[in-house]
Design an enzyme around this catalytic site. Structure first.
Site, PDB file in Angstrom:
ATOM      1  N   ASP A  67      -1.549   3.846   2.403  1.00 18.28           N
ATOM      2  CA  ASP A  67      -1.571   3.179   1.358  1.00 18.28           C
ATOM      3  C   ASP A  67      -2.342   3.951  -0.299  1.00 18.28           C
ATOM      4  O   ASP A  67      -3.023   4.724   0.526  1.00 18.28           O
ATOM      5  CB  ASP A  67      -1.253   2.062   1.095  1.00 18.28           C
ATOM      6  CG  ASP A  67      -3.009   1.123   0.682  1.00 18.28           C
ATOM      7  OD1 ASP A  67      -4.056   1.549   1.707  1.00 18.28           O
ATOM      8  OD2 ASP A  67      -2.708   0.723  -0.334  1.00 18.28           O
ATOM      9  N   GLU A 116      -4.425  -0.774   1.592  1.00 16.82           N
ATOM     10  CA  GLU A 116      -6.132  -0.571   1.044  1.00 16.82           C
ATOM     11  C   GLU A 116      -6.433  -0.725  -0.759  1.00 16.82           C
ATOM     12  O   GLU A 116      -7.475  -1.372  -1.259  1.00 16.82           O
ATOM     13  CB  GLU A 116      -6.393   0.443   1.696  1.00 16.82           C
ATOM     14  CG  GLU A 116      -8.477   0.412   1.640  1.00 16.82           C
ATOM     15  CD  GLU A 116      -8.689   1.401   0.116  1.00 16.82           C
ATOM     16  OE1 GLU A 116     -10.141   1.209   0.195  1.00 16.82           O
ATOM     17  OE2 GLU A 116      -8.148   1.963  -0.480  1.00 16.82           O
TER      18      GLU A 116
END
Length: 484
Positions: free
Chosen positions: A123, A190
């Site tokens: 991400d 994350e």
């Protein structure tokens, strides 16, 4: 008169002894840098640039507002990975966690050896719409211009992700099998804490009794100019990271018409509280990772930095002042706080009833979230200000990995094998990574991204040079080959 002569003699003798001790410690501070010749770096794999560009085009954004999250880009990235790296997906086993995070297992020849873990996240942070015009290229095009690949995720963290896949695929094409089992952990959240990706994967590995000899995740970098007093390129191998805490502040006080304000409003009370917090910084302290930083770099520095680092018992205040000159180094020796959000008012002629703010704290290892919160309340010392953890979440600072451990020693050597004329050092990572969830899975966690002076972390013009990308692939290939 004789008394003063004796006193002067003793003072001069004391200064001579002190000077001798300082000089001895400075001159005998041994270099911790091993002389390791760099191996010649091969050319980029044929489609490596295209693969990174396509990965950037997958808009795998983690938003603070969960209602904005979209699954399609993550599925698109999954399909890209499967198509671009067929051997990786046919010869390694894959477990899908929370629908979008992945745990891959590359079985080693010797099951008696403890495994290695390679981590990267899929991400990226959102684009600030107001900054789009500042980008030199479309932030999700992965455009290649003048030897630079632009785009959100180019550095954070798709360069690492794709580099690992490129390296593993190349080795699989050559029929390579590591001696140790290698796990690959690719989380999908994350940027918002890793609670659905990395955290359950760490818990899963723990339930299986996995204890890794080495875990590498994003973190430190190579830098040519960010470490003052050192002439060579420095590889910053983070052996620990700071903790994370956000506190929400709120004040409620009767508002009213702006034409007849009270002498003190909710905004005034909150602003005064935040000012007190700003004016009372947390004390400076050298944690083990920063002590390692000074021990490794001190002998490589010119006078007087080498003298100060070798004699902290005498020059501690001078060293602290040096660290405090820059935001990046100041953050290495303090628990930091900064107001990141402030909200009050709905109209220019209405005195707001409620004022709120959020301050973010990055905690030195050893400064617990509980202690920080108690200190904040003590500094503000105003019962009218409500203080509580935002979203009731926090992360403590991590324990430092030993520089004598296999993780640091191995990565230290591989860095020097893949980069010419570089020195290495442990240091404290001031940001946060998914690897903080793996403290019970490995004692040898090193946070390092093998790229040189990257640009654009969480801001416009995020980019990676072709040279850095090529070195990144080469680094991970060598680390995988050395899994023995």
């Amino acid at each position: 008169m004789k008394f003063f002569k004796k006193l002067l003699t003793y003072l001069l003798l004391g200064l001579l002894i002190l000077g001798s001790v300082v000089a001895f410690r400075t001159l005998t501070a041994k270099s911790k840098q091993d002389a390791i010749a760099a191996l010649p770096m091969p050319a980029l794999p044929e489609k490596a640039v295209e693969h990174l560009q396509k990965a950037i085009q997958c808009q795998t954004v983690s938003f603070g507002d969960s209602t904005q999250w979209k699954a399609e880009p993550f599925l698109q990235l999954r399909q890209l990975m499967e198509a671009a790296y067929p051997l990786f997906h046919s010869q390694l086993s894959r477990e899908i966690i929370s629908n979008y995070s992945y745990l891959y297992t590359w079985k080693g020849k010797n099951p008696a050896l403890a495994p290695y873990i390679f981590m990267a996240h899929q991400d990226v942070v959102p684009i600030e719409e107001a900054s789009r015009k500042l980008w030199a290229a479309d932030p999700f095009a992965g455009e290649l211009k003048n030897g630079i690949i632009y785009g959100r995720g180019a550095i954070d963290n798709k360069c690492n992700l794709v580099s690992m896949l490129e390296s593993a695929e190349k080795l699989l094409q050559q029929g390579f099998q590591p001696e140790r089992t290698i796990y690959f952990v690719f989380g999908h959240d994350e940027e918002i804490g890793g609670k659905k990706g990395a955290l359950p994967i760490a818990q899963l590995l723990a339930t299986r009794g996995i204890k890794a000899d080495l875990l590498i995740d994003e973190g430190g970098i190579l830098t040519k100019d960010k470490v003052s007093g050192v002439q060579k390129t420095v590889a910053l191998l983070a052996t620990a990271e700071k903790g994370y805490l956000s506190l929400a502040f709120s004040v409620t006080k009767k508002g009213g018409h702006s034409s007849m304000p009270e002498t003190e409003t909710a905004v005034d009370i909150l602003m005064n509280a935040l000012t007190r917090l700003h004016d009372n910084p947390f004390p400076a302290r050298f944690d083990p990772a920063t002590q390692g930083f000074m021990a490794y770099l001190g002998p490589e520095m010119a006078f007087p930095s080498n003298m100060a680092f070798a004699n902290q018992w005498l020059f501690k205040n001078m060293v602290i002042k040096g660290f405090d000159k820059k935001a990046t180094t100041r953050a290495m020796i303090h628990t930091t706080s900064v107001t990141t959000m402030f909200n009050a008012g709905i109209k220019d002629n209405i005195v707001p009833t409620i004022a709120t703010a959020v301050a973010n704290f990055r905690l030195l290892p050893g400064d617990s979230a509980k202690w920080v919160m108690e200190r904040v309340k003590s500094i503000i010392h105003d019962d009218r200000v409500t203080i509580e953890p935002r979203n009731n979440t926090f992360a403590e600072g991590s324990k430092a990995a030993s520089t004598e451990g296999i993780g640091f020693q191995k990565i230290n050597r591989i860095v020097k094998q893949t980069f010419e004329n570089v020195i290495t050092t442990p240091f404290l990572l001031i940001g946060a990574t998914d690897s903080r969830h793996f403290g019970h899975v490995s004692d040898n966690i090193i946070k390092f991204s093998p790229v040189t002076d990257p640009i654009g972390f969480h801001t416009h013009d995020e980019q990676v040079t072709i040279d850095s990308y090529q070195h990144s692939i080469w680094f991970f290939e060598q680390l995988m080959r050395d899994a023995k």
